[in-house]
Write a protein that holds these residues in place. Structure first.
Motif, PDB file in Angstrom:
ATOM      1  N   UNK A 180       9.986   8.851  -5.027  1.00 10.88           N
ATOM      2  CA  UNK A 180       9.405   7.862  -4.138  1.00 10.88           C
ATOM      3  C   UNK A 180       9.362   6.505  -4.818  1.00 10.88           C
ATOM      4  N   UNK A 181       9.433   5.455  -4.018  1.00  6.11           N
ATOM      5  CA  UNK A 181       9.323   4.105  -4.545  1.00  6.11           C
ATOM      6  C   UNK A 181       7.928   3.889  -5.122  1.00  6.11           C
ATOM      7  N   UNK A 182       7.832   2.990  -6.080  1.00  5.00           N
ATOM      8  CA  UNK A 182       6.544   2.613  -6.662  1.00  5.00           C
ATOM      9  C   UNK A 182       6.308   1.136  -6.382  1.00  5.00           C
ATOM     10  N   UNK A 183       5.073   0.695  -6.557  1.00  9.71           N
ATOM     11  CA  UNK A 183       4.770  -0.715  -6.378  1.00  9.71           C
ATOM     12  C   UNK A 183       5.668  -1.548  -7.290  1.00  9.71           C
ATOM     13  N   UNK A 184       5.899  -1.052  -8.505  1.00  9.89           N
ATOM     14  CA  UNK A 184       6.734  -1.784  -9.453  1.00  9.89           C
ATOM     15  C   UNK A 184       8.180  -1.926  -8.956  1.00  9.89           C
ATOM     16  N   UNK A 185       8.674  -0.931  -8.169  1.00 12.67           N
ATOM     17  CA  UNK A 185      10.018  -1.028  -7.595  1.00 12.67           C
ATOM     18  C   UNK A 185      10.102  -2.128  -6.544  1.00 12.67           C
ATOM     19  N   UNK A 214       0.829  -1.203   0.000  1.00 16.01           N
ATOM     20  CA  UNK A 214       0.000   0.000   0.000  1.00 16.01           C
ATOM     21  C   UNK A 214       0.868   1.260   0.000  1.00 16.01           C
ATOM     22  N   UNK A 215       0.198   2.370  -0.078  1.00 10.63           N
ATOM     23  CA  UNK A 215       0.875   3.672  -0.180  1.00 10.63           C
ATOM     24  C   UNK A 215       1.771   3.947   1.032  1.00 10.63           C
ATOM     25  N   UNK A 216       1.284   3.647   2.244  1.00 14.75           N
ATOM     26  CA  UNK A 216       2.082   3.880   3.449  1.00 14.75           C
ATOM     27  C   UNK A 216       3.369   3.057   3.424  1.00 14.75           C
ATOM     28  N   UNK A 217       3.317   1.836   2.897  1.00 16.10           N
ATOM     29  CA  UNK A 217       4.503   0.996   2.768  1.00 16.10           C
ATOM     30  C   UNK A 217       5.504   1.690   1.849  1.00 16.10           C
ATOM     31  N   UNK A 218       5.028   2.193   0.720  1.00 11.25           N
ATOM     32  CA  UNK A 218       5.918   2.866  -0.233  1.00 11.25           C
ATOM     33  C   UNK A 218       6.550   4.111   0.371  1.00 11.25           C
ATOM     34  N   UNK A 219       5.766   4.887   1.095  1.00 12.20           N
ATOM     35  CA  UNK A 219       6.301   6.101   1.715  1.00 12.20           C
ATOM     36  C   UNK A 219       7.350   5.739   2.756  1.00 12.20           C
ATOM     37  N   UNK A 224      15.807  -8.263   0.269  1.00  9.82           N
ATOM     38  CA  UNK A 224      16.160  -7.129  -0.589  1.00  9.82           C
ATOM     39  C   UNK A 224      15.874  -5.797   0.087  1.00  9.82           C
ATOM     40  N   UNK A 225      14.941  -5.780   1.048  1.00  9.80           N
ATOM     41  CA  UNK A 225      14.462  -4.528   1.611  1.00  9.80           C
ATOM     42  C   UNK A 225      14.905  -4.266   3.044  1.00  9.80           C
ATOM     43  N   UNK A 226      15.350  -5.290   3.758  1.00 10.01           N
ATOM     44  CA  UNK A 226      15.639  -5.157   5.185  1.00 10.01           C
ATOM     45  C   UNK A 226      16.967  -5.813   5.527  1.00 10.01           C
ATOM     46  N   UNK A 227      17.558  -5.436   6.667  1.00  9.73           N
ATOM     47  CA  UNK A 227      18.767  -6.132   7.129  1.00  9.73           C
ATOM     48  C   UNK A 227      18.467  -7.621   7.322  1.00  9.73           C
ATOM     49  N   UNK A 228      19.479  -8.461   7.158  1.00  5.24           N
ATOM     50  CA  UNK A 228      19.293  -9.914   7.198  1.00  5.24           C
ATOM     51  C   UNK A 228      18.646 -10.391   8.498  1.00  5.24           C
TER      52      UNK A 228
END
Length: 170
Positions: free
Chosen positions: A79-84, A62-67, A92-96
């Protein structure tokens, strides 16, 4: 539970729900969830929501996740998009160490369990540990097979949080 108030068992309820949807809405796709739910979740500025496939790849956020993702990863030109985000995993998005925790929870959900009101560490912000309350559920297809996970997370209330979370520091 679903059986209460719906006049039938869970599979009957899921089948009735699936019959009322278009073919593109009957299965989870990489680009959307039913649009009315996506729109509703976009109205919640403090709630991050997502859908992942069985391999833990993000299908929708959702939008809040992207923000929040854009704020946590400064330096991008926009800003990031859903496609990103689509196709990426928590690794890919967080520390291990956080991705390991998130994936472990996903495995529990893929086994048919729900995660409700879990207090979890989700990162650091300005030298302070960030804690959220997270809920995750299985996503099922029209036949009842688990095909992924869906979840929401929101900031944990700060009152008494320090005392509650003290045992969770690494």
């Amino acid at each position: 539970h679903l059986r209460q108030g719906y006049g039938g068992d869970r599979r009957s309820f899921q089948r009735r729900r699936a019959e009322g949807r278009s073919p593109s809405e009957r299965t989870m796709t990489s680009s959307k969830i039913p649009s009315h739910f996506a729109e509703l979740l976009d109205f919640l500025p403090d709630v991050l929501a997502w859908v992942k496939d069985r391999q833990g790849r993000y299908l929708w956020v959702n939008r809040a996740f992207l923000i929040q993702y854009s704020l946590d990863h400064p330096g991008g030109r926009e800003f990031a998009t859903v496609e990103n985000i689509q196709g990426k995993t928590d690794y890919d998005l967080s520390p291990a160490f956080l991705a390991d925790q998130f994936r472990h929870d996903d495995e529990q959900v893929l086994a048919g369990h729900r995660i409700v009101n879990r207090l979890e560490r989700v990162g650091e912000s300005q030298g302070t540990t960030v804690w959220n309350i997270t809920d995750k559920i299985p996503v099922v297809d029209a036949k009842g097979a688990i095909i992924g996970t869906a979840g929401i997370t929101r900031a944990a209330p700060t009152s008494n949080l320090e005392a509650t979370a003290a045992g969770f520091e690494p």
